[in-house]
Structures are given as C-alpha cells and as structure tokens.
Design an enzyme around this catalytic site. Structure first.
Site, mmCIF file in Angstrom:
data_model
loop_
_atom_site.group_PDB
_atom_site.id
_atom_site.type_symbol
_atom_site.label_atom_id
_atom_site.label_comp_id
_atom_site.label_asym_id
_atom_site.label_seq_id
_atom_site.Cartn_x
_atom_site.Cartn_y
_atom_site.Cartn_z
ATOM 1 N N GLU A 412 0.582 -1.205 0.149
ATOM 2 C CA GLU A 412 0.124 0.014 0.070
ATOM 3 C C GLU A 412 0.949 1.196 -0.085
ATOM 4 O O GLU A 412 0.856 2.056 0.937
ATOM 5 C CB GLU A 412 -0.896 0.099 1.047
ATOM 6 C CG GLU A 412 -2.011 -1.178 1.156
ATOM 7 C CD GLU A 412 -3.298 -0.897 0.265
ATOM 8 O OE1 GLU A 412 -3.081 0.287 -0.615
ATOM 9 O OE2 GLU A 412 -4.327 -1.558 0.175
ATOM 10 N N GLU A 482 -4.007 -10.735 -0.139
ATOM 11 C CA GLU A 482 -4.764 -10.431 1.084
ATOM 12 C C GLU A 482 -6.310 -10.660 0.742
ATOM 13 O O GLU A 482 -6.689 -10.233 -0.380
ATOM 14 C CB GLU A 482 -4.797 -9.130 1.568
ATOM 15 C CG GLU A 482 -3.310 -8.696 2.298
ATOM 16 C CD GLU A 482 -3.474 -7.336 2.739
ATOM 17 O OE1 GLU A 482 -4.472 -6.697 3.078
ATOM 18 O OE2 GLU A 482 -2.100 -6.570 2.809
#
Ligand code: IPT
Length: 952
Positions: A412, A482
């Site tokens: 991220e 994820e």
C-alpha cells in the site's frame, strides 16, 4: 542542528553495507540483550548527549529489557502503545515529525568475555529498532539509522575495551522513516530485536550469496556460492568441496515447502567457518505461472505480522516456531511477511519446516492515499536512496533462504519511480526470484498480478482471463495477497474462493488476512485494542483480525481454513461405498499418509478399519471401495468418515496427526414424529398440554415437566459481527447499520390470539419493529405425544422487508444449564459460509466452552446441523436440523459489550434454536456473504420436539 538526522530523507550514516544473515559461525558473538537502563524524554532535544559519555551516572534510570518496546514495559510510565490503520498519527508534512517525539535513551555497559580474541575486528549489530537510532560506543558516535525492521551494523573493533564498554543508543519514536512505515499495526518504539557484538576474525567471511538451483528434467542441482572473501564451500552429503565462485552440479533432492530437503554445508574462509543450509530449487515465471522446479504452485497462505500479546513485535524463537508449527498443522503452505522482513530466524524455520515465503520490504505509505497520494515518498526522488537502502537490507539479509521465492516491494504505497528503482535494483542483484507488489494495477514492476479482497466474481473473471487490463498484466499469474479478512467471527466464503483457485490455473491461491490478532494483554480488559490506551486517533479493533487469538489459540477461522485447503480431497458416494481420494499436493505423493475409514450410525462410530490407498502422485486420484458394514444398522442416520493421518512423526506434527478428512452420507435421519395424544386444557390461569404448562393469557411457555422455561419466542437478532458491521465494497451493502435502522434489535411481539384446539395450542403473533410497517406474522403451534412436546413455528412476511434477517429461530431461557451434548456438526462453531470444518457426529461441551472469545464480543458459537441436543434437562430434536447457541448472557448484552470482560454470567442460560442464520462473509474488509448464504425474509416453517430428561 544535531538532530537533523531524524528528519533526514536518507537512511542514515555510519552503518556497514548490508550482508547475508546466518545463525552462527565459529567466530565469537556476545549477546547484548538483557537489562538496559532507560530514560524516556518527551522530545528529541529534551536531553543532551552527555549520557553517552563513559562515566555517566544512570543508576537512577529505569531498567528495561532489550529487546523490547518501551511502551510495553513500565506499566505506562514510558508512554503507551497507539494503533492506527491507514492514517498517520501525526500531521503529514514529510519529512518533518512532531516536536512531541518520545525519545528513549538506552544505556548498558559490558565487558568482553575472557576468551574474546585480541586480533580481528568487531561488528555491533542491531536486528531491529523502531524507528530511528543514534549510537555511541565508549563516547564515540557511530552513526544513525532508520528502517525499523531491518538490520544495521557498525564496525566497532577499534573502540572496544576489555572491560567497562559503554553502549548508548538514543531511539526516537518518530523520524522521516516513520512516513515509510505506515503499516496497519501498533506504533511501538524500541530496540525490539537483538543487539549483538560479533567478533570478526582476520580472514572472516563477508557477504556471500548461495545460488542453488534445481533442474527438474535432469534431477540435478547446481551450487555456486559467491563470496566477498574467497574460501571453500563444502557439502559433505553431496561430496562437494569447491572454491567460492565455482559452480558444481550434482544429483540432489530438491527443496520445496512440502519436502524441504536441506543440505548442511559450510563456507570456510581463512578465518571463519559459516554454516550453510542449502535448498536446491528454481523459481520461474513460465507459461504465465509461478513455477518452482517446473511445477506450478497453489499458495495456501497467510499474512503474518510478528505479534506477541505481551512483548509486541519482540518474538522469541519458541514463539516463531509455534507459528510455523501451527501453520504446518493447519495445512498452510505459504507466508507473506506482511509488511516487513520478519526476524531472520523465522526464515530459517520456514526453510527447515517448509513454507513458501513472500518476503516483503519494510515499506508502506498508505496514509498518503488519504490525500490522493500527493507527496507520496515513493514518487519523490529525495526518498529513493532510503527506498533502495530498505530493498538492499532485505535482499542482502535474506537472499540465502530457499523458502523465499518472491520479493515484495512493500504494501500500500501507491505507485511511483521509487518503487521502480527498487525493482530494478532487486532484479539486478537477484534474478532467481520473482517480484511482487500489489499497489500497481499495471504490474509495471512485478511478475505477479496481485490484488487484495477481490470478490469471488472478480476472481473468477481473472481466472477466466476475461479481466482485460494492460498487456503485461494479462500474461501474469494472479494471487490474492490478502483476502478473507479474519476479523471477529469468520471469514465466510473461504471454500468458495478455494473452489475458484482450484478451477483456474491462472489463480495461484492467496494469503488470508491475517495470521494473529494484535491484542495487547491488559489487566482490566483482557486484551486491549485501538483506543484502549486513550489514543486520540485510532482504528479500534481493526487490529484484531487474525486466524489466531492473541494467545495463539486457533480461532474457528483457522480450523475452517485447514479443512478448506487440505492437500488431500476425500469425497464419494456413501450409499455406493465408493470413495475418491485425490492428491492435491504440488510435490508430495501420499506415502506419508495412512487412511482409515469409520462407519457411523446416528453419529456414533461402530466400525473402523484401514483403507489402503495407492501412493498417488500429485494431481492423481483413485476410486476405492469401502467394505460392506459387518452388521446392518438401522433405522438411523448412517455415514462413512474417511481420514488421512500422518503415518510417522514429522518435524511439525506427530504420527496420527489428521491432515484431511471427508464424510460420505449413506442414509438420512428419519425426522421426529409427534402424533398428538392429548390436547390443551386451561385451568387457573394455566394451560396444560402434556408435560408443558403455559400462561393462559399470553400463551407463553412456562415449563416442560420440572424444567422452567422463560421468554420463548421468535428471535431475529444477533450481536453484529465485525463482518456484519463492515461495508461490502463490491455491492455497497452494509448489514449491521441497516439492521439497526430497521429496528431488528428491538422487535415488538404483539399477541393476536391464544387458541385451544382439539390437540393443538395455537399462539398467533405479529413480530415487528417500532416505526416500521413490515413485520412477520408468526404462529406457534404446540402439540404433544406423551412426554414429547412439539413446537411448530411458522412465519410469513407482512409488507416489504428492506433487509435480510440476521437469524430466524426461537430463543428461550433456561434456569440452569451446563453440560451440552448434541448430534450434529461440530465440534466447533459453523455458519452458512464457514461450515466446511464442522463434521457430523456426537459432540459434548459446556455452555462456557461453546463461546468463542472474539476480542470484541459478537455473535459466535453456533453449532450447525443439530439433529438433537441435550442441555439444561431438556432434549431438543429438530425438524429439520437446527443451529444451537447457548450463553449466559442475552444477545443484547453481547451486542453492548466492547471487551470480553464486559460479559458477566446471569442466572439464565439463553438458548437460540435457529432454523437459519445469515452468512458471515468478510465485509469487515472485502465482500459480504454470497447471495446463496443470505437469509431473506420469506415464509418459513420449522419445528422442535422437547422432552424432559429424567436422569441427567
Ligand atoms: C489492507 C492492508 O494491506 C493490511 O495491512 C490491512 O490493513 C488490511 O487492509 C485490513 O486489515 S489495505 C485495505 C485498504 C484493503
């Protein structure tokens, strides 16, 4: 300004170039772990540097343990932990940090051991310090560094004395580096990994790079060890004895996560012998797939943060081993080291026990996403040296681990030139591994197309290669780095993802988010989460989203995951006595497993025996015949259970450990029948019906025989789970909010009539929330046959229901209940989309043990597929089967609680008998329950038969 290094874009000064980590060598090492003196100041400049001078009197300072985080020691005297997910807990003005910058001055003295050699040099090594450190030895400044979860070394030989060495380390909680470390976790300053003094003998080894590839066509491995310092490489088991830099090829057994063959060897330089553990394997991207040793992988992974509820990110070796053992025992085959390189010993364990690793760099700049990625450090050249330093420190430290097959640039961090620079550097240094980064949908720098929390439908699109996208991406394999956010009750929908992974070759699996809840042990709250330390800005219990509870007890989510990803598929036709066994390993045949069958009648095993299964190769299956049961049993529900267990002890589990299982139903249970033998009779305000007594005015059940029953009525409410509270990004649906808006947590039950028929007591009601025009016309029809009391409930929606139902069933209160027995699915909880691991059988528990201790209390503990259950002096049979929940508090109390310590047992045991439950999904971060698991408000009818138990 002397403190300029704190807000410096650069990674630091004075440290040595990064190099390969290894557990030990014949050179001396002195651990500097243990008790240190600590002084914490509120700002970076509150104290001068005189503490670093020899002779400084620190006797009045506190003592702390290194490695450790100072905010987790001293009961708050040194400050408190703080949790944020995405947002920086300080103003975003890079590289500036707040004036309030807790600064821990650490001091210790040490003597060199007697046998410490006089010749050679020495290196002072820090394995992890959050977030920025300045170091002095004997009053001489060595330098400063940032990069919390990365190693840093200084050359110190020239400064060492035999006795009375003074090591001073000033650690700042915030630094420019904090902008690169915005991972979703607690902010925990401190020297949290080891500090070691290493002797470097003359002629000692420097950096070295073990290249050990495997050619699956020839069965040969090729070894070449490049070394900064020349020496010899020996691998006795392979008869290898070559010079460094020289390649040698020999027949070998390859390394894989399933069969982790390591060859012991050594690198011998003039002054040092470094042990090597060599795993031969070749990682490639071929045919658009991640292949190791020529075979495409299916990753069954977890995201692992380092966590211990008392020591935070300081983990001892046994805790790391426990993680690895738990993963192996639950069929997990891969770890993403989210979101930083782990303690190096963890990777040794992955090599040894066998886990595929995505090693991720210590990099996340997520908080810049809040401002449209403006000023993102990864797209700003001033930061690039720091990014490259982080990449190099990871790669150099970890490059000799066979388990590491993929490098990840970080998490991220948006997109930018800095990431590309990292990727280019990594490819230049190590061309034998693949690159991962999720944040760039164009996959500019990566070898793997990766997403997080994509819905099943999106994953299927990608699997079918219908997702389009840039050309480079279309040729890449796909993983979910994820998915299945394991927050609170759940995740739901795992099996549905796995079916997709197994159906499309492009889908190479995924990594559940995440391994363990980051709860912090707390004297009053049990476990603390965000906000519990008075943080102004925090993200609550979003930090507790693991498959393990903080104490490493597996949650039901892990049990479910184990079943969903089991490497052997056992299915078939029970009536026909055929079982099909499929080997779903990528590398291992079935020789390590023994199979056994058992035959159950009404959940009770009455015959067992071995099942001989051929040694199937990966991907092969065989159809086998189960033996005819010796006796004919019936009537009753009959089924086969076939289990695959380890034949012998392995490094990670003992012989007999169950790896996979399947159940094959034969004949279903006849449903309970009640042929009425008596009718309701009213007298003195009481209606009697067989064993039961009802209030004549309200029709409410009061007792069944001697068992008092209170509050029996329709129930639709559940204490919302974290997933119910979440927003399904894909559909925009949130459940808990609309449920509350609709008033489902405060239903009214209007009594319409109590009718005494010939053999039936009928109570008609309308169940609806205040302020709403929709409701459920609800009818309770009671009949009895002798001692057996039957309740048939029927519901019919009246008006438009705007939301699905959390649950549909009845609740009732029992004056006492402790032991619980049932025939149904178990032993653990199961919800419509998390029910794969629950097996049909006879189970026993207690009311207390039925509770699942999710850190934030919420709906939990339902036992599914219950044919009958016994508790509190009653036997309850379902028509059809039901879900059972029993707890010592009401749903409303469960809903109101914020920590487990808020729940206190009352006098009544509240039992829910559910005809159906809404699915769980994973909308705490990701998609909600799939349509087939949603519970819509529709007409329904279901029954229970109650019988008083006389002898228990
Ligand atoms: C994703 C993060 O990568 C991870 O660290 C964690 O925060 C997870 O979410 C949720 O628990 S990022 C999110 C925007 C999908």
């Amino acid at each position: 300004m002397t403190n300029a290094y704190i807000e410096d874009f650069s990674p630091g000064h004075g440290t040595l170039a990064p190099r390969a980590w290894h557990p030990a060598s014949n050179a001396k090492a002195l651990s500097l772990n243990g008790s240190w003196r600590l002084r914490v100041s509120p700002t970076a400049d509150a104290e001068d540097e005189s503490f670093a001078e020899p002779g400084f009197e620190a006797g009045h300072w506190a003592e702390v343990t290194v490695p450790g985080h100072w905010v987790l020691q001293g009961d708050g005297a040194f400050g408190r932990p703080a949790y944020t997910n995405v947002r920086y807990p300080f103003p975003v003005d890079p590289p500036r940090v707040p004036t309030e910058n807790p600064t821990g001055d650490h001091l210790r003295t040490f003597d060199l051991p007697e046998e410490w050699p006089a010749d050679g040099g020495a290196v002072l090594r820090f394995d992890g310090v959050e977030s920025c450190a300045r170091v002095w030895l004997n009053g001489t400044g060595l330098g400063e560094f940032q990069g919390s979860r990365l190693p840093h070394e200084f050359a110190v030989g020239h400064l060492l004395k035999r006795t009375g060495n003074v090591l001073a380390v000033r650690v700042h909680q915030w630094s420019a580096g904090s902008y690169l470390e915005d991972q979703d976790q607690w902010w925990l300053p401190g020297i949290f990994r080891e500090v070691t003094l290493l002797h470097r003998p003359p002629g000692s080894a420097g950096d070295f790079f073990v290249h050990a590839s495997y050619d699956h066509r020839s069965g040969e491995g090729t070894l070449r060890v490049d070394s900064e310092v020349d020496g010899r490489v020996r691998v006795p088991a392979l008869g290898i004895d070559v010079a460094t830099g020289e390649a040698v090829t020999a027949p070998v057994r390859p390394w894989s996560a399933e069969l982790p063959v390591l060859y012991e060897g050594e690198l011998a330089t003039a002054g040092e012998r470094v042990p090597l553990r060599i795993g031969f394997r070749t990682v490639e991207l071929t045919d658009g797939l991640i292949k190791v040793n020529g075979t495409a992988l299916l990753l069954k992974g977890v995201n692992r943060h380092e966590w211990h509820p008392e020591t935070g990110r300081t983990l001892d070796l046994e805790t790391m081993r426990q993680d690895v053992l738990l993963m192996k025992r639950h069929n997990v085959n891969a770890v993403r080291t989210s979101h930083y390189p782990p303690h190096p010993a963890f990777l040794d364990l992955c090599d040894e026990y066998g886990l595929w690793v995505i090693d991720e760099c210590d990099l996340e700049t997520h908080g810049f996403g809040e401002q449209g990625w403006r000023d993102n450090p990864v797209d700003d050249d001033r930061w690039t040296p720091a990014l490259l330093d982080r990449a190099a420190r990871m790669v150099e430290r970890d490059k000799n681990h066979p388990s590491v097959i993929i490098w990840s640039l970080g998490n991220e961090a948006g997109t930018g030139r800095g990431l590309t620079a990292m990727a280019e550097w990594i490819r230049g240094r190590d061309s034998a591994r693949l690159l991962h980064y999720e944040g760039d949908p164009n996959c500019r720098d990566t070898d793997v197309y990766s997403q997080m929390y994509a819905s099943h439908a999106q994953v299927e699109q990608i699997g079918r290669r219908l997702d389009g996208g840039p050309r480079r991406r279309r040729e890449l394999p796909f993983i979910l780095c994820e998915y299945a956010h394991a927050m609170g009750n759940g995740p739901g929908g795992l099996a549905d993802y796995q079916r997709l992974f197994e159906s499309y070759e492009r889908l190479q699996g995924g990594f559940v988010w995440e391994w363990i809840d980051h709860g912090i042990r707390h004297p009053e709250l049990g476990y603390a989460y965000g906000g519990d330390f008075g943080e102004e800005l925090h993200d609550g219990n979003f930090v507790c989203d693991g498959l393990l509870f903080p104490d490493r007890q597996p949650s039901p989510g892990l049990i479910e995951y184990k079943k969903v990803i089991e490497p052997v598929r056992i299915e078939g036709d029970g009536a026909d006595r055929t079982v099909r066994v499929t080997n779903r390993h990528d590398f291992a045949d079935l020789s390590a497993l023994a199979f056994e069958w058992s035959y159950q009648v009404d959940g009770e095993t009455i015959e067992t025996g071995p099942l001989s299964v051929p040694v199937l190769l990966p991907g092969e299956s065989a159809e086998l015949k189960l033996p005819a049961p010796e006796r004919v049993h019936g009537p009753g529900e009959t089924q086969w259970t076939v289990r695959a267990v380890l034949t012998a002890d392995t490094a990670w589990a003992p012989a007999g450990h169950e790896v996979a299982w399947g159940q094959l139903p034969v004949a279903a249970l006849p449903l309970p029948l009640v042929r009425p033998t008596a009718g309701p009779v009213a007298a003195d305000g009481v209606i009697a019906l067989g064993p039961a007594a009802f209030d004549a005015r309200t029709g409410a059940l009061r007792s069944i025989g001697a068992v008092a029953v209170s509050g029996l009525r329709l129930d639709l409410w559940r204490a919302p789970t974290d997933n119910d509270e979440g927003l399904d990004w894909h559909t925009g649906i949130r459940h808990a909010g609309p449920w509350r808006d609709a008033g489902l947590h405060r239903l009214r039950h209007r009594l319409d009539s109590v009718e005494l028929g010939e053999d039936t007591l009928t109570v008609r009601t309308r169940v609806a929330p205040a302020a709403a025009e929709f409701g459920l016309a609800t009818e309770y029809r009671w009949t009895c046959e002798g001692e057996r009391l039957r309740l048939a409930v029927s519901v019919r929606p009246d008006g438009e229901w705007p939301v699905p139902l959390p649950r549909l069933g009845v609740r009732l209160g029992l004056a006492s209940a402790d032991a619980v027995r049932w025939f149904g699915a178990g032993p653990g909880e199961a919800y419509p989309d998390s029910s794969t691991a629950a097996r049909l059988g006879r189970h026993e528990s207690t009311v207390d043990a039925l509770q699942t201790p999710y850190l934030r209390p919420q709906e939990n503990g339902a036992r599914a597929g219950v044919r009958w259950a016994e508790l509190g002096g009653l036997r309850i049979e379902g028509d059809p089967e039901f879900s059972l929940t029993a707890r010592r508090w009401t749903t409303e109390q469960l809903d109101a609680a914020t920590h487990l310590t808020d729940l206190t047992a009352g006098d009544t045991v509240w039992v829910n008998l559910d005809h159906a439950l809404h699915g769980i999904g994973t909308a705490s971060c990701g998609p909600g329950p799939l349509p087939q698991y949603q519970l819509l408000a529709e007409a329904a009818e279901f029954s229970f038969v109650f019988t008083e138990l006389h002898n228990s």
